[in-house]
Enzyme design. Sequence first.
Site, PDB file in Angstrom:
ATOM      1  N   ASN A 108      36.660  15.741 -17.414  1.00  0.00           N
ATOM      2  CA  ASN A 108      36.985  17.058 -17.684  1.00  0.00           C
ATOM      3  C   ASN A 108      36.899  17.896 -16.217  1.00  0.00           C
ATOM      4  OD1 ASN A 108      36.736  17.328 -20.481  1.00  0.00           O
ATOM      5  ND2 ASN A 108      35.277  16.980 -20.660  1.00  0.00           N
ATOM      6  N   ILE A 137      36.612   6.624 -19.963  1.00  0.00           N
ATOM      7  CA  ILE A 137      36.163   5.476 -20.665  1.00  0.00           C
ATOM      8  C   ILE A 137      36.014   6.295 -21.791  1.00  0.00           C
ATOM      9  CG2 ILE A 137      35.761   3.731 -18.696  1.00  0.00           C
ATOM     10  CD1 ILE A 137      32.715   4.236 -19.565  1.00  0.00           C
ATOM     11  N   ASP A 138      35.144   7.901 -21.281  1.00  0.00           N
ATOM     12  CA  ASP A 138      34.937   8.597 -22.496  1.00  0.00           C
ATOM     13  C   ASP A 138      35.287   8.352 -23.527  1.00  0.00           C
ATOM     14  OD1 ASP A 138      32.358   7.881 -22.118  1.00  0.00           O
ATOM     15  OD2 ASP A 138      32.117   9.694 -20.965  1.00  0.00           O
ATOM     16  N   MET A 180      27.188   3.640 -23.712  1.00  0.00           N
ATOM     17  CA  MET A 180      27.869   4.410 -23.291  1.00  0.00           C
ATOM     18  C   MET A 180      29.054   5.715 -23.574  1.00  0.00           C
ATOM     19  SD  MET A 180      29.089   3.454 -19.158  1.00  0.00           S
ATOM     20  CE  MET A 180      27.490   4.045 -17.939  1.00  0.00           C
ATOM     21  N   ARG A 182      27.879  10.296 -23.552  1.00  0.00           N
ATOM     22  CA  ARG A 182      26.884  11.043 -24.139  1.00  0.00           C
ATOM     23  C   ARG A 182      26.973  11.774 -25.597  1.00  0.00           C
ATOM     24  NH1 ARG A 182      22.168  10.679 -21.356  1.00  0.00           N
ATOM     25  NH2 ARG A 182      22.928   9.392 -20.088  1.00  0.00           N
ATOM     26  N   LEU A 296      28.324  -2.191 -16.606  1.00  0.00           N
ATOM     27  CA  LEU A 296      28.984  -4.086 -17.304  1.00  0.00           C
ATOM     28  C   LEU A 296      30.663  -2.993 -18.168  1.00  0.00           C
ATOM     29  CD1 LEU A 296      26.524  -6.505 -18.606  1.00  0.00           C
ATOM     30  CD2 LEU A 296      27.643  -6.076 -15.995  1.00  0.00           C
ATOM     31  N   GLN A 297      30.613  -2.437 -19.000  1.00  0.00           N
ATOM     32  CA  GLN A 297      31.728  -2.281 -19.977  1.00  0.00           C
ATOM     33  C   GLN A 297      32.649  -0.635 -19.121  1.00  0.00           C
ATOM     34  OE1 GLN A 297      29.791   1.499 -22.865  1.00  0.00           O
ATOM     35  NE2 GLN A 297      27.647   0.978 -21.665  1.00  0.00           N
TER      36      GLN A 297
END
Lengths: 404, 404
Positions: A108, A137-138, A180, A182, A296-297
């Site tokens: 973003n 990744i989100d 993860m 948010r 880690l992810q």
Amino acid sequence: MSSGKILVAQGGGPTAVINQSLVGVVLEARRFRNVTRIYGALHGVRGIVDENFVDLTQETSHNLELVAATPSSALGSTRDKPDLKYCEDIFKVLRAHEIEHFFYIGGNDSSDTVRIVSEQARAAGYPLRAIHIPKTIDNDLVGNDHTPGFPSAARFVAQAFAGANLDNASLPGVYVGVVMGRHAGFLTAASALGKKFPEDGPHLIYLPERVFSVERFLADVKDTYARYGRCVVAVSEGIHDASGEPIATLLAKEVERDAHGNVQLSGTGALADLLCDEIKDKLGIKRVRGDTFGYLQRSFIGCVSDVDQREAREVGEKAVQFAMWGDRDGSVAIKRTGFYSVDYELLPLEAVAGKTRTMEDEFIDEKGTGVTDAFRMYLRPLLGSGMPDAYRLRPAPVPKILKR
Amino acid sequence: MSSGKILVAQGGGPTAVINQSLVGVVLEARRFRNVTRIYGALHGVRGIVDENFVDLTQETSHNLELVAATPSSALGSTRDKPDLKYCEDIFKVLRAHEIEHFFYIGGNDSSDTVRIVSEQARAAGYPLRAIHIPKTIDNDLVGNDHTPGFPSAARFVAQAFAGANLDNASLPGVYVGVVMGRHAGFLTAASALGKKFPEDGPHLIYLPERVFSVERFLADVKDTYARYGRCVVAVSEGIHDASGEPIATLLAKEVERDAHGNVQLSGTGALADLLCDEIKDKLGIKRVRGDTFGYLQRSFIGCVSDVDQREAREVGEKAVQFAMWGDRDGSVAIKRTGFYSVDYELLPLEAVAGKTRTMEDEFIDEKGTGVTDAFRMYLRPLLGSGMPDAYRLRPAPVPKILKR
């Protein structure tokens, strides 16, 4: 067709495939004869204002391919969020180095930076072509079916929960895994793809798209535990109450009130620990374990979706093609065209910049603690080939002798 | 040669390859004509005393192969640590079901259970052959070059730190990863195999074999950060001060003293969070992140060493062979015979039971915050084939124009 020097940079959190996009830009740009130099800025926009460039024209295509397959940002990244002044500084540097094509790989905030720099160049009459290349990744960029980086992180989360479920079945208890994301629950929801048999976990999934109630959470866990003798829970780090207050803060306050003490919340393990404490205290279940997947992810090496790799490469390639053959700035977006195939389009920067996508209602089940088949259909092809699978023994009970 | 019914069970924490050993027992036992039934006990010794058996004779070899490749204990496990009375109950059940071969796959505690049951059978004149099959991600069984399960967990830790290092290089700061292993540092030390280039992390490794000092830790981090502008740290969950007090307890007390409050230590994220707080408070470094690898390191599906798989299968096969062709009870052990090859031997149960191996001095460097080449040579072949590798761009700086 425009000409000259190219600058590419990487922003925000690294992903498993962000270097595919970088290498897509570099290798595609080499095909254009008018391109004289391909620069990479170190550590995103910070490297631009500091003029920390490396000449990628001098890198071998062989090493570029190896870097493409390496996770995390090879050029380095930054958390800087440029304001108007910062963007002016970026533009000054681009101008001084006679850069006519600017590619910024990011989420973003990065798309917003590209938007502002694009406007400043136009206002100054400078011939800049500025393209934003998606990455996060989100999976929270609007206008995209999904974003590069998300499928590989989703694969990690699905594999992690598939394993956690097996572990939990072996040594029964309650397991809470904090994921993860948010504002958008896509990555947490990916845990559902770790489930195979009907009794498998994750049994409960909590997303930031729904209001979280500690009481309902405890009731859900209690029900599941009563039914299966165990319970696997996936929780988004972004869960919050009706007023938007994060649950971690809420629970910490309660602890504080109880003990007239002080709870450190700065660490990343706090939410998992606090939820586990609630379950132990209120439900009296002894074996309760919490993990926070943390870095880690997004950075684990050796867990990547081949579909994600291919698409991340292609958004980089397409960015160069849009820049060279097109007539406007924009943000490259992934469009789904089949089950499963994709195509790419160039969206106006204003359509993407500064906006956040969250999970669509059709992906979340009615109770709000699971996903729908629509979501499974959406995510499965993205995870790529070679997903590990779990098998179990089939029951053949032996009659008891002493306790019959 | 003895005859009759066979019982196999799995104890302790699950591993990525413990089902290989189970299937090794079952398939090898099928080759012996005198074997009439192969039972599996559900949830370890708990399933024995409760007579919860499944008949593995009725399982297909095809499904057994699929289960072998699935992580975690397919029969279920238990944390029960049998005392003398418990062992008597086990023996009663074995006798009632006319079981003449007992195979228990597990760590220290499991080998001790096998030892006691073996003695009870001998004292009662009952013809039982009892064999312990090694398994533990901690690698802390004496008499073994290494234990099945450790190589795959070590591979996870190495891959995790390889990724964490790339992430940390991209967005510089301090990263602390807490690894399992309360008494033995092998798994934490495996983080060193994630390092490739000289500047790569983990830069510091803290093992339970060395006394931990918070002051020295902070000084080490400060030095590394000054040198590289970043720092990646691997920490064993078992680090302790000179008196043996766990560091997590120590730091929590300090926080408590400071704030006259109460700190919850029950969660697993506490040590990472407390160490990160120390670094932020005392060194003034802003970007400090901590992860606790937790259950991921032992149950993540899709990260397994093929060497570990093969050996775990073989210890199961060899256990049956030792039982059928040999004349005594014992514990199967892995012996290294080449670089790289192994053979198996049957150790007396007393040699293994209840003893704990820790990292040999030759594996730990002089400063105590790193490993030696001897350790790298020891561990590398265990990690198996297809280890993911990291590559980076080679420097080709571009001259500055505005800031020259």
